[in-house]
Design a protein around this motif. Structure first.
Motif, PDB file in Angstrom:
ATOM      1  N   TYR A  82       0.848  -1.190   0.000  1.00 49.30           N
ATOM      2  CA  TYR A  82       0.000   0.000   0.000  1.00 49.30           C
ATOM      3  C   TYR A  82       0.882   1.238   0.000  1.00 49.30           C
ATOM      4  CZ  TYR A  82      -3.019   3.730   1.623  1.00 49.30           C
ATOM      5  OH  TYR A  82      -3.676   4.918   1.750  1.00 49.30           O
ATOM      6  N   TYR A  83       0.520   2.181  -0.883  1.00 48.01           N
ATOM      7  CA  TYR A  83       1.296   3.413  -1.015  1.00 48.01           C
ATOM      8  C   TYR A  83       0.335   4.580  -1.056  1.00 48.01           C
ATOM      9  CZ  TYR A  83       4.509   6.881  -2.997  1.00 48.01           C
ATOM     10  OH  TYR A  83       5.271   7.981  -3.215  1.00 48.01           O
ATOM     11  N   GLY A  84       0.352   5.402  -0.027  1.00 46.54           N
ATOM     12  CA  GLY A  84      -0.639   6.463   0.086  1.00 46.54           C
ATOM     13  C   GLY A  84      -0.385   7.673  -0.777  1.00 46.54           C
ATOM     14  N   GLY A  85       0.728   7.719  -1.463  1.00 51.36           N
ATOM     15  CA  GLY A  85       1.028   8.881  -2.294  1.00 51.36           C
ATOM     16  C   GLY A  85       2.428   9.380  -2.042  1.00 51.36           C
ATOM     17  N   TYR A  86       2.804  10.473  -2.708  1.00 48.66           N
ATOM     18  CA  TYR A  86       4.166  10.998  -2.599  1.00 48.66           C
ATOM     19  C   TYR A  86       4.496  11.367  -1.162  1.00 48.66           C
ATOM     20  CZ  TYR A  86       8.240  13.954  -3.335  1.00 48.66           C
ATOM     21  OH  TYR A  86       9.493  14.480  -3.288  1.00 48.66           O
ATOM     22  N   GLY A  87       5.594  10.807  -0.682  1.00 47.71           N
ATOM     23  CA  GLY A  87       6.037  11.116   0.667  1.00 47.71           C
ATOM     24  C   GLY A  87       5.428  10.262   1.739  1.00 47.71           C
ATOM     25  N   ASP A  88       4.455   9.393   1.387  1.00 51.87           N
ATOM     26  CA  ASP A  88       3.831   8.528   2.386  1.00 51.87           C
ATOM     27  C   ASP A  88       4.637   7.249   2.557  1.00 51.87           C
ATOM     28  OD1 ASP A  88       0.310   9.194   1.738  1.00 51.87           O
ATOM     29  OD2 ASP A  88       1.880  10.365   2.729  1.00 51.87           O
ATOM     30  N   SER A  89       4.610   6.702   3.766  1.00 54.41           N
ATOM     31  CA  SER A  89       5.335   5.460   4.024  1.00 54.41           C
ATOM     32  C   SER A  89       4.444   4.264   3.746  1.00 54.41           C
ATOM     33  CB  SER A  89       5.816   5.420   5.482  1.00 54.41           C
ATOM     34  OG  SER A  89       4.703   5.456   6.345  1.00 54.41           O
ATOM     35  N   ILE A  90       5.082   3.096   3.601  1.00 54.00           N
ATOM     36  CA  ILE A  90       4.356   1.863   3.401  1.00 54.00           C
ATOM     37  C   ILE A  90       3.677   1.462   4.710  1.00 54.00           C
ATOM     38  CG2 ILE A  90       4.602  -0.563   2.830  1.00 54.00           C
ATOM     39  CD1 ILE A  90       4.904   1.402   0.521  1.00 54.00           C
ATOM     40  N   ILE A  91       2.424   1.000   4.607  1.00 53.46           N
ATOM     41  CA  ILE A  91       1.696   0.530   5.783  1.00 53.46           C
ATOM     42  C   ILE A  91       1.581  -0.978   5.693  1.00 53.46           C
ATOM     43  CG2 ILE A  91      -0.486   0.613   7.028  1.00 53.46           C
ATOM     44  CD1 ILE A  91      -0.870   3.425   6.015  1.00 53.46           C
ATOM     45  N   GLY A  92       2.054  -1.686   6.692  1.00 50.88           N
ATOM     46  CA  GLY A  92       1.981  -3.144   6.690  1.00 50.88           C
ATOM     47  C   GLY A  92       3.116  -3.762   5.892  1.00 50.88           C
ATOM     48  N   HIS A  93       3.232  -5.079   5.982  1.00 45.95           N
ATOM     49  CA  HIS A  93       4.285  -5.782   5.268  1.00 45.95           C
ATOM     50  C   HIS A  93       3.908  -5.956   3.808  1.00 45.95           C
ATOM     51  CE1 HIS A  93       6.742  -6.654   8.732  1.00 45.95           C
ATOM     52  NE2 HIS A  93       5.671  -7.049   9.397  1.00 45.95           N
ATOM     53  N   PRO A  94       4.898  -5.974   2.908  1.00 45.86           N
ATOM     54  CA  PRO A  94       4.603  -6.170   1.487  1.00 45.86           C
ATOM     55  C   PRO A  94       4.095  -7.577   1.214  1.00 45.86           C
ATOM     56  CG  PRO A  94       6.967  -6.241   1.870  1.00 45.86           C
ATOM     57  CD  PRO A  94       6.340  -5.825   3.166  1.00 45.86           C
ATOM     58  N   GLN A  95       3.364  -7.729   0.110  1.00 42.56           N
ATOM     59  CA  GLN A  95       2.860  -9.026  -0.336  1.00 42.56           C
ATOM     60  C   GLN A  95       3.713  -9.501  -1.508  1.00 42.56           C
ATOM     61  OE1 GLN A  95       0.269 -10.803   1.048  1.00 42.56           O
ATOM     62  NE2 GLN A  95       0.228  -9.246   2.647  1.00 42.56           N
ATOM     63  N   VAL A  96       4.374 -10.645  -1.339  1.00 42.07           N
ATOM     64  CA  VAL A  96       5.214 -11.201  -2.397  1.00 42.07           C
ATOM     65  C   VAL A  96       4.309 -11.845  -3.445  1.00 42.07           C
ATOM     66  CG1 VAL A  96       6.972 -12.924  -2.950  1.00 42.07           C
ATOM     67  CG2 VAL A  96       7.148 -11.586  -0.842  1.00 42.07           C
ATOM     68  N   ILE A  97       4.431 -11.401  -4.709  1.00 40.26           N
ATOM     69  CA  ILE A  97       3.586 -11.955  -5.775  1.00 40.26           C
ATOM     70  C   ILE A  97       4.383 -12.822  -6.752  1.00 40.26           C
ATOM     71  CG2 ILE A  97       1.959 -10.049  -5.596  1.00 40.26           C
ATOM     72  CD1 ILE A  97       3.160  -8.955  -8.217  1.00 40.26           C
ATOM     73  N   TRP A  98       5.708 -12.768  -6.702  1.00 45.51           N
ATOM     74  CA  TRP A  98       6.536 -13.646  -7.544  1.00 45.51           C
ATOM     75  C   TRP A  98       7.910 -13.729  -6.901  1.00 45.51           C
ATOM     76  CZ3 TRP A  98      11.182 -12.471 -10.042  1.00 45.51           C
ATOM     77  CH2 TRP A  98      11.681 -13.465 -10.883  1.00 45.51           C
ATOM     78  N   SER A  99       8.521 -14.903  -6.962  1.00 42.24           N
ATOM     79  CA  SER A  99       9.875 -15.055  -6.420  1.00 42.24           C
ATOM     80  C   SER A  99      10.701 -15.919  -7.356  1.00 42.24           C
ATOM     81  CB  SER A  99       9.840 -15.675  -5.022  1.00 42.24           C
ATOM     82  OG  SER A  99       9.188 -16.925  -5.035  1.00 42.24           O
ATOM     83  N   ALA A 100      11.999 -15.636  -7.401  1.00 40.76           N
ATOM     84  CA  ALA A 100      12.910 -16.333  -8.310  1.00 40.76           C
ATOM     85  C   ALA A 100      13.578 -17.526  -7.649  1.00 40.76           C
ATOM     86  CB  ALA A 100      13.969 -15.356  -8.828  1.00 40.76           C
ATOM     87  N   ASN A 101      13.919 -17.410  -6.381  1.00 40.13           N
ATOM     88  CA  ASN A 101      14.755 -18.422  -5.710  1.00 40.13           C
ATOM     89  C   ASN A 101      14.110 -18.916  -4.431  1.00 40.13           C
ATOM     90  OD1 ASN A 101      15.183 -15.811  -4.588  1.00 40.13           O
ATOM     91  ND2 ASN A 101      16.954 -16.586  -3.485  1.00 40.13           N
ATOM     92  N   ARG A 102      12.810 -19.195  -4.457  1.00 42.37           N
ATOM     93  CA  ARG A 102      12.087 -19.567  -3.245  1.00 42.37           C
ATOM     94  C   ARG A 102      12.669 -20.810  -2.586  1.00 42.37           C
ATOM     95  NH1 ARG A 102       6.260 -21.597  -5.595  1.00 42.37           N
ATOM     96  NH2 ARG A 102       5.751 -21.446  -3.379  1.00 42.37           N
ATOM     97  N   ASN A 103      13.224 -21.728  -3.367  1.00 43.89           N
ATOM     98  CA  ASN A 103      13.796 -22.963  -2.810  1.00 43.89           C
ATOM     99  C   ASN A 103      15.279 -22.835  -2.478  1.00 43.89           C
ATOM    100  OD1 ASN A 103      11.401 -24.558  -2.953  1.00 43.89           O
ATOM    101  ND2 ASN A 103      11.682 -24.700  -5.168  1.00 43.89           N
ATOM    102  N   PHE A 104      15.889 -21.710  -2.888  1.00 41.50           N
ATOM    103  CA  PHE A 104      17.326 -21.521  -2.648  1.00 41.50           C
ATOM    104  C   PHE A 104      17.580 -20.094  -2.170  1.00 41.50           C
ATOM    105  CE2 PHE A 104      16.775 -24.613  -6.063  1.00 41.50           C
ATOM    106  CZ  PHE A 104      17.437 -25.713  -5.539  1.00 41.50           C
ATOM    107  N   PRO A 105      17.143 -19.768  -0.958  1.00 41.36           N
ATOM    108  CA  PRO A 105      17.340 -18.408  -0.442  1.00 41.36           C
ATOM    109  C   PRO A 105      18.825 -18.081  -0.269  1.00 41.36           C
ATOM    110  CG  PRO A 105      16.552 -19.881   1.285  1.00 41.36           C
ATOM    111  CD  PRO A 105      16.468 -20.651   0.013  1.00 41.36           C
TER     112      PRO A 105
END
Length: 799
Positions: free
Chosen positions: A85-108
C-alpha cells in the motif's frame, strides 16, 4: 567468444527516513540498463525482523510495486516482486509487502548476495561466495534493459521496447489482474506459513480445466468453471471480475482496488483485495468446488475433520496446538519415542475417510486388521494405520501406514468400513499395568466401602450440602466466613440481577467477584447448573469460575473479576461521556461468537446457554468479552436433534421456537443476533421509552432492511462508526442471518466466527423474516412493505 565481463556501477541511494518505512517511490528507477551490478544497494529495515534491498520500484494508483531481495527474519532473502500500500508521494508503506513472484524460493540467499544484469541480457543472482543461484533464460544481446511495471510484472525488453522475458509467464503461487495461467503452467503453494519453499499443493492449468494436485498421496481433482459459450483457450486469464477462458469463467467480485489470487499452503485459493491500507481476503475461489474437509491439509497433524470442524481424535491422548486455531492440528500429550517402541499403543477411530481414495487404493496392501496394527507398532515411522475392511464383520482388507498423521475426516455413514489407529506413547509394560490395575481395583473397593460409610454419615446432615460437596471436577470450595472476609462483609456491591447480587472482593492478590444467590427455591437449580456447567469448561471468552461456597442455605459463586463490568453499561447510555469504537464493538461481537462456538460445538456435550443478553456479557480491562451467568444453561446430547424444556431466558431475547418448547442451541444464535443489533444501534430490543412504532427494535430492523434504510438505526453517538459503514452493514447482515425465524436457516456459531475472522463470507443476503407470525398480504406486499407497523404482540417481544 563474446565477453561476459560485468562492469560495476555504483548506485547511491537515499537512506530510509525511519524504521517501518520503504524509500520513497521516486528514489528508485522503474528500469535498469544492462551492464549493472546491484551489490551496493543498502538493506532497509521494514519493522520487526523484516528487511529488504530494493532495486526497482513502480507506483500505480495506491499501490507500490517493488523488486528486490526480501527477508522476514533478516538473514535469509528471496529475490522477488512485491506489492504494498502506497498512500502517495512522501507517504510510508503501511503493513508488510505481499510477495507476488519469487525467483529463488527454494534456494534463499544471505544479505551479501549479488544481483547482476549482464551485457548478454541475463539477470544473475549469486550468493556471497559466487555460486550462481538463479538466472533468466535470456542470453540474448538484444536485451537492452529490465523494468518493473506498476502491476508487479518484471520485464526484460529489447531496444524496441519489446518484451523478451516476463515474470508473469513464470508464476509461483500468486496471480494478479492481467496475468494468465496458461496450459502447462503451475501455481505451487509455499511449504508452510513461515517457509518460502515450494510445498506439496499445486494447481495445474490445462485445456480441460484446473487440476488441483497434492503430492504425497497422488491426489488430483479437476475443476471446470461454468461454461458460458463454446470458446476455448489454453490460458486462464485473471481479469477484473473473472478467472478463466474468455467465455468459461469463475466469477469473482469486481475489483475496487488492487487484487491478487494466491494458492496458500493449506490448499485454499484465495482472492485478496486492498481495503483500508491492508490486504483482506474477499473470496475463497474454489469454495464452491471443494468442501472444507476435502482440502488435504484442512486440519493439520493428528487431527480429524468432522462436518467442517477440526477435532482431536481423543482428548485423553491428544490436545489442540492452538485452541483459537483448531485447523493447526493436534499434539500427542506424550511424544512418540523410537527408543520406547515397546510402550507404543493404538487409539482406534471408526468411520474414517482418507481424503484421497485413489491414493489409498494405490498405496495400500492386503492384510488382516491384526497384522495391520501390529506392523504399525513395529514400524517407528508409522503414526497412523488405516484399515479398510473388505466386507462387514470381516478381518481381511487393505492396510496403509501413514508417516503423516493428517488428511483424515470422519463420516456419519456407518457403512464406511475404514478405521484409523493413531499411535500414542504408553508408559508401562503390560505386567506393570496388570499389577497396578489390581492395586487400583482393590483400592477402589476400599474407597467404595468408605464412601458408603461416609454417605450414611452425610445423610444425617443437610442433604443439599452433602450433595454439593460430591460434584466431581468442580473448582475450589470456600467457607462462608472466607468469602465474608474477602468481600468486607459483602460491602462492595457491583450489581444485582434476578438471582442475587454480585460483590467485589479479594483473596490473596487476586481480585474476585462473588455472586450471592438469594431465594432458596429459585436459586438451587441455578446454583447446581452453574457450578456443574462452567466448572468443567475453560475458554478465554467464558468467565472463569474460581470456586464456590455451599453452607446450609448460603450458596455463593466466586468468579474472576471483570474490570469493565457488563456490556449493557457501555451500549445503553442516555448521556454518553465515552462510547465504544467500532473496532472495540467488533471485537466484543467476535469474543461472544467464539465463546458460544466453544459451548455449542467443542464441548463433550453441547451446552445451550439460554440467556444471552448484554447483562451476561462481561468485559475485562481491555474490553475483551466473556460470556457469564450459566444458571439457565442446558446440556444437550450430541445424539439429540432437539430437547424439550420449560421456557427460559429474558424477555426480548428469547427465540420464536420457545413457543413450542422444543429447542436447540440455535436459540442462543437468535439471542446473539439481537445482541449484535443492540451493540450497533446503542439501544435495547424492547425499549418502552420509544414511540410506539419503535418499541421493538427487531421489528424496526426488519422494516428498515426491506426499505434499504438500515443505516438509520446505527448508534448516532459514535462518530467512529460513521467511518466504517460498510463493515457495519456487513455486521447487520450477519445479525439478520442469526435472527431468521426458521432456526434451520441460522448459521452455526463456528460459521459466524469464521465470517467475523474473514475466512468465510456470507453466501447471500439473509431473508428479512425476523419476527414470528408476520405474513403481509401478498396482494398488498409491494405497497405496505415499507410502511409496516408491528402489532402489539410483536412489540412486546416473544413470550
Amino acid at each position: 567468444m563474446q565477453s561476459l565481463h560485468v562492469f560495476i556501477i555504483t548506485l547511491l541511494f537515499l537512506f530510509a527516513y525511519s524504521l517501518h518505512q520503504f524509500p520513497f517511490a521516486h528514489a528508485l528507477s522503474s528500469s535498469i540498463p544492462t551492464n549493472t551490478s546491484l551489490l551496493l544497494y543498502p538493506t532497509i529495515n521494514l519493522g520487526g525482523n523484516s528487511s529488504a534491498r530494493l532495486f526497482l520500484q513502480s507506483t500505480s494508483s495506491d499501490t507500490l510495486a517493488s523488486f528486490g531481495l526480501y527477508s522476514t527474519d533478516g538473514s535469509v532473502f528471496i529475490l522477488c516482486t512485491m506489492m504494498s500500500y502506497y498512500g502517495g508521494y512522501g507517504d510510508s508503506i503501511i503493513g508488510h509487502p505481499q510477495v507476488i513472484w519469487s525467483a529463488n524460493r527454494n534456494f534463499p540467499v544471505g544479505r551479501d548476495a549479488i544481483l547482476s544484469f549482464t551485457v548478454a541480457g541475463e539477470l544473475l543472482l549469486h550468493n556471497a561466495v559466487g555460486t550462481l543461484i538463479w538466472s533468466t533464460p535470456t542470453k540474448d544481446a538484444s536485451v537492452a534493459g529490465v523494468r518493473l511495471d506498476g502491476s508487479g510484472n518484471l520485464v526484460l525488453f529489447d531496444r524496441n521496447n519489446v518484451s523478451i522475458w516476463e515474470s508473469f509467464d513464470y508464476p509461483t503461487d500468486t496471480l494478479v489482474i492481467g496475468q494468465s495461467l496458461c496450459a502447462g503452467a503451475n501455481l505451487t503453494a509455499n511449504d508452510s506459513f513461515t517457509s518460502w519453499a515450494s510445498g506439496q499443493i499445486n494447481i495445474h492449468s490445462s485445456s480441460n480445466g484446473l487440476q488441483f494436485y497434492f503430492g504425497p498421496a497422488a491426489y488430483t481433482q479437476v475443476f471446470q468453471p461454468t461454461s458460458l459459450g463454446n470458446e476455448t483457450s489454453d490460458c486462464y486469464a485473471f481479469t477484473n471480475g473473472s478467472f478463466g477462458f474468455p467465455k468459461l469463467v469463475f466469477s469473482l467480485p469486481l475489483a475496487r482496488s488492487f487484487q491478487f489470487m494466491r494458492l496458500e499452503f493449506d490448499g485454499h485459493f484465495r482472492l485478496y483485495e486492498m481495503k483500508e491500507a491492508a490486504f483482506h481476503v474477499v473470496l475463497d475461489v474454489l469454495s464452491n468446488e471443494i468442501k472444507f474437509c476435502d482440502y488435504p491439509l484442512a486440519c493439520g497433524e493428528y487431527s480429524v475433520c468432522i462436518n467442517g470442524q477440526c477435532c482431536c481424535p481423543s482428548s485423553h491422548f491428544f490436545r489442540l496446538q492452538d485452541e483459537w486455531h483448531p485447523d493447526m492440528g493436534c499434539l500427542p500429550r506424550a511424544n512418540l519415542s523410537c527408543n520406547d517402541m515397546r510402550y507404543h499403543q493404538l487409539v482406534p477411530i471408526s468411520n474414517i475417510s482418507y481424503f484421497s481414495d485413489d491414493g489409498f487404493q494405490s498405496l495400500a496392501t492386503s492384510a488382516t486388521d491384526a497384522d495391520c496394527k501390529q506392523s504399525c507398532l513395529e514400524e517407528c515411522s508409522c503414526k497412523v494405520a488405516l484399515f479398510k475392511y473388505d466386507a462387514p464383520d470381516g478381518i481381511a482388507g487393505s492396510c496403509l501406514h501413514l508417516s503423516q498423521a493428517s488428511l483424515l475426516s470422519q463420516t456419519t455413514n456407518s457403512s464406511h468400513r475404514t478405521s484409523a489407529f493413531f499411535k500414542i506413547q504408553g508408559t508401562m509394560k503390560r505386567r506393570t499395568r496388570i499389577a497396578i490395575g489390581s492395586v487400583v481395583g482393590s483400592f477402589a473397593l476400599f474407597v467404595t466401602a468408605i464412601s458408603i460409610f461416609t454417605w450414611r454419615i452425610c445423610k444425617k446432615r443437610e442433604e443439599e450440602e452433602c450433595f454439593l460437596g460430591g460434584i466431581p471436577g468442580v473448582p475450589a470450595r470456600f467457607s462462608y466466613n472466607e468469602l465474608k472476609i474477602a468481600t468486607r462483609n459483602f460491602s462492595m456491591r457491583l450489581g444485582s440481577g434476578g438471582f442475587g447480587s454480585v460483590f467485589k472482593g479479594k483473596i490473596g492478590k487476586e481480585t474476585i467477584a462473588v455472586k450471592r444467590l438469594e431465594g432458596v427455591d429459585q436459586g438451587k437449580q441455578e446454583f447446581l447448573a452453574e457450578v456443574e456447567t462452567i466448572g468443567r469448561i475453560h475458554h478465554i471468552n467464558l468467565v472463569r469460575l474460581i470456586g464456590f461456597c455451599a453452607e446450609k442455605s448460603s450458596r455463593l459463586l466466586v468468579y474472576e473479576y471483570m474490570g469493565n463490568s457488563s456490556l449493557d453499561k457501555w451500549i445503553f447510555h442516555a448521556h454518553p461521556v465515552f462510547t465504544l469504537s467500532w473496532k472495540t464493538r467488533r471485537n466484543i461481537i467476535m469474543g461472544i461468537a467464539k465463546g458460544l462456538s466453544y459451548l455449542h460445538e467443542e464441548c463433550k456435550q453441547r451446552i445451550a446457554h439460554l440467556d444471552i443478553k448484554p447483562q451476561n456479557i462481561l468485559l475485562d480491562d481491555r474490553f475483551n468479552a466473556k460470556v457469564s451467568d450459566f444458571g439457565l444453561s442446558k446440556l444437550i446430547s450430541r445424539d439429540d436433534s432437539k430437547i424439550m424444556t420449560r421456557m427460559r431466558g429474558t424477555r426480548g431475547y428469547v427465540a420464536p421456537e420457545w413457543l413450542g418448547s422444543k429447542i436447540t442451541e440455535k436459540v442462543d444464535i437468535y439471542s446473539f443476533g439481537i445482541v449484535i443489533v443492540e451493540i450497533i444501534c446503542g439501544r435495547r430490543n424492547l425499549d418502552e421509552s420509544q414511540p410506539e412504532e419503535r418499541v421493538h427494535l427487531i421489528s424496526l430492523l426488519q422494516e428498515k432492511a426491506r426499505c434499504g434504510n438500515l443505516f438509520d438505526l446505527v448508534d448516532t453517538s459514535s462518530n467512529d462508526m460513521q467511518f466504517h459503514m460498510e463493515e457495519v452493514r456487513e455486521m447487520m447482515d450477519l445479525a439478520m442471518w442469526c435472527l431468521q425465524v426458521d432456526s434451520s436457516k441460522r448459521p452455526l456459531m463456528s460459521t459466524v466466527a469464521k465470517v467475523l475472522e474473514g475466512v468465510m463470507t456470507l453466501e447471500a443476503t439473509p431473508h428479512y423474516d425476523l419476527v414470528a407470525n408476520h405474513e403481509p398480504n401478498k396482494s398488498d406486499a409491494k405497497v405496505q412493505i415499507c410502511s409496516y407497523l408491528p402489532s402489539a404482540t410483536h412489540l412486546s417481544g416473544p413470550r
